[in-house]
Write an enzyme that holds these catalytic residues in place. Structure first.
Site, PDB file in Angstrom:
ATOM      1  N   ASP B  93       0.740  -1.078  -0.177  1.00  0.00           N
ATOM      2  CA  ASP B  93      -0.171  -0.060  -0.027  1.00  0.00           C
ATOM      3  C   ASP B  93       0.686   1.495  -0.076  1.00  0.00           C
ATOM      4  OD1 ASP B  93       1.183  -0.403   2.508  1.00  0.00           O
ATOM      5  OD2 ASP B  93      -0.996  -0.298   3.697  1.00  0.00           O
ATOM      6  N   CYS B  96       4.813  -0.110   2.740  1.00  0.00           N
ATOM      7  CA  CYS B  96       5.557  -0.892   2.571  1.00  0.00           C
ATOM      8  C   CYS B  96       6.939  -1.486   2.932  1.00  0.00           C
ATOM      9  CB  CYS B  96       5.774  -2.587   1.846  1.00  0.00           C
ATOM     10  SG  CYS B  96       6.198  -1.768   0.086  1.00  0.00           S
TER      11      CYS B  96
END
Lengths: 157, 302
Positions: B93, B96
């Protein structure tokens, strides 16, 4: 929820402290709901908004400050990046460029900066954007000025 | 007189700005708020599929992903298998790298119970706080994020009331209210370091985008979901004084014959100097991340 409340409370105290330092912004929290705020901002000088006072409504989400507040103009304004009907504002920091480093106060400052420096290439008000894009500064100025006088200035007499 | 003029023009403008055709009405009401709501709904749907942090999986699960894919990648995964035992995935998203770093670091402290490392990083965190203050950030904008990270740090050390188990660390890392706040802590630290050493980072930033250092921090470091690049990793590693190894898994094949897997060690500036923790000899990163173009996961050495 708890975190956002705590943060807003800190902002509330900060706003009380900054009142004098930033006379162009008057940010007030709703008496009964710390997630609802309104602001009165002064139109920046040397712009068609000079002399006007514009009201903004803030709705703060529970995930604040990880998510941005929702802000819109309550006062009618003719500006390329403000929706003419809803008052919605097209400003990156209120969308994907938001970060918790911003505050309600600094958002107001960013909106004042946007009033002085419109971005006609991402218009929410196409009529306004088109005037600027076609280089009709005089047309843009006079329309924006007229709405400032009509909607954002106290009626005389 | 003037007023009359105004009203007249007003009428014209009204008809010009409002879109008269009824089929557009819905679009006119479909504001940015709706779009953002839709975005978060999509995100929530994706979240169901992959948690912020996955379970530890054997490296074979990585190979399984590419079973019908690139032969070079399969070769490289085989090479990886000589050194690494397992992988732990993170959600893709845009956060990470930070989430991988967070869990890797806290897990390391939990397992090593390295009090001197905790003391060392706390001193760095204090330095980061001063950096942000000197850059003009108001304390209340970042202090909650700092506090939450320090809380996690204390709780992975055993022997106090707040101590947590490995399972609890995993649960917290999957809990948005903890994980997002720690990610944001790292974003503040990263941004502060970049801006503090603007002249050092400027050429790298110019290589990535056309932005000034400040614009870059405002648009690509501080906002959640903005992906990390070598600039972010260098800055975070330097600021916290934590070395990071990044292993690159991509399709690039090397010169002749044998396949090898590249890695790069981000070693904090100045860490070759002897320091209080005594681990001055040779810096070997205890955090290893696997980079595949656009995404970071955690790697576990054998």
């Amino acid at each position: 929820m708890q975190a956002s409340r705590a943060r807003l409370f800190k902002e509330y105290k900060e706003v009380q402290r900054e009142k004098v330092a930033d006379p162009d912004i008057q940010l007030v929290c709703d008496d009964s709901n710390i997630f609802k705020w309104t602001a009165l901002i002064k139109g920046p000088s040397e712009t068609p908004f000079e002399g006007g006072v514009f009201q903004l409504a803030f709705a703060v989400p529970e995930q604040y400050p990880l998510q941005p507040p929702q802000v819109r103009f309550l006062t009618k304004i003719f500006h390329p990046n403000v929706h003419f009907k809803t008052g919605e504002i097209c400003l990156d920091i209120l969308k994907n460029a938001w970060s918790p480093a911003w505050t309600l106060q600094s958002v107001c400052r960013a909106i004042i900066a946007l009033m002085a420096h419109p971005e006609p290439d991402s218009p929410l008000n196409c009529d306004s954007g088109n005037l600027l894009r076609s280089g009709d500064l005089r047309g843009y100025y006079s329309m924006a000025r007229m709405y400032t006088k009509l909607a954002a200035m106290p009626k005389k007499g | 007189m003037q007023n009359q003029d105004g009203v007249q023009v007003d009428g014209e403008v009204e008809s010009a700005t409002s879109v008269p055709t009824p089929e557009f009405d819905e679009w006119a009401n479909f504001g940015d708020q709706d779009i953002m709501q839709q975005h978060s709904a999509i995100r929530a749907e994706e979240a169901e599929k992959i948690p912020f942090l996955g379970d530890k999986e054997p490296l074979s699960s990585l190979a399984a992903e590419y079973q019908s894919g690139s032969a070079i990648l399969l070769e490289k995964i085989k090479v990886l298998g000589e050194q690494y035992a397992a992988i732990r995935r993170t959600r893709g998203d845009g956060n990470c790298f930070f989430r991988s770093f967070m869990f890797s670091y806290l897990e390391h402290i939990l397992e090593s119970q390295d009090q001197s490392e905790v003391d060392r990083i706390k001193a760095n965190v204090e330095q980061c706080r001063k950096t942000l203050q000197s850059l003009g950030y108001a304390d209340f904008t970042f202090e909650d994020f700092f506090a939450l990270f320090l809380e996690q740090l204390d709780s992975v050390l055993q022997g106090n009331e707040a101590s947590i188990s490995h399972d609890e660390l995993i649960l917290r890392s999957r809990d948005q209210s903890v994980s997002d706040y720690v990610v944001m802590f790292f974003r503040f630290v990263t941004s502060g370091e970049i801006r503090k050493r603007a002249e050092f980072f400027e050429p790298f930033i110019l290589g990535l985008t056309n932005a000034t250092v400040e614009q870059f921090c405002k648009s690509s470091v501080e906002p959640m979901g903005e992906e990390s690049d070598h600039v972010h990793i260098t800055a975070l590693s330097d600021a916290l004084g934590v070395p990071i190894r990044v292993v690159y898994l991509d399709r690039s094949s090397c010169d002749t014959g044998g396949v090898s897997v590249n890695h790069h060690d981000f070693v904090p500036a100045g860490s070759d100097l002897p320091n209080a923790s005594g681990c001055s000899e040779k810096v070997s990163p205890f955090i290893t991340l696997l980079y595949r173009p656009g995404h970071y996961d955690i790697l576990y050495p054998k």
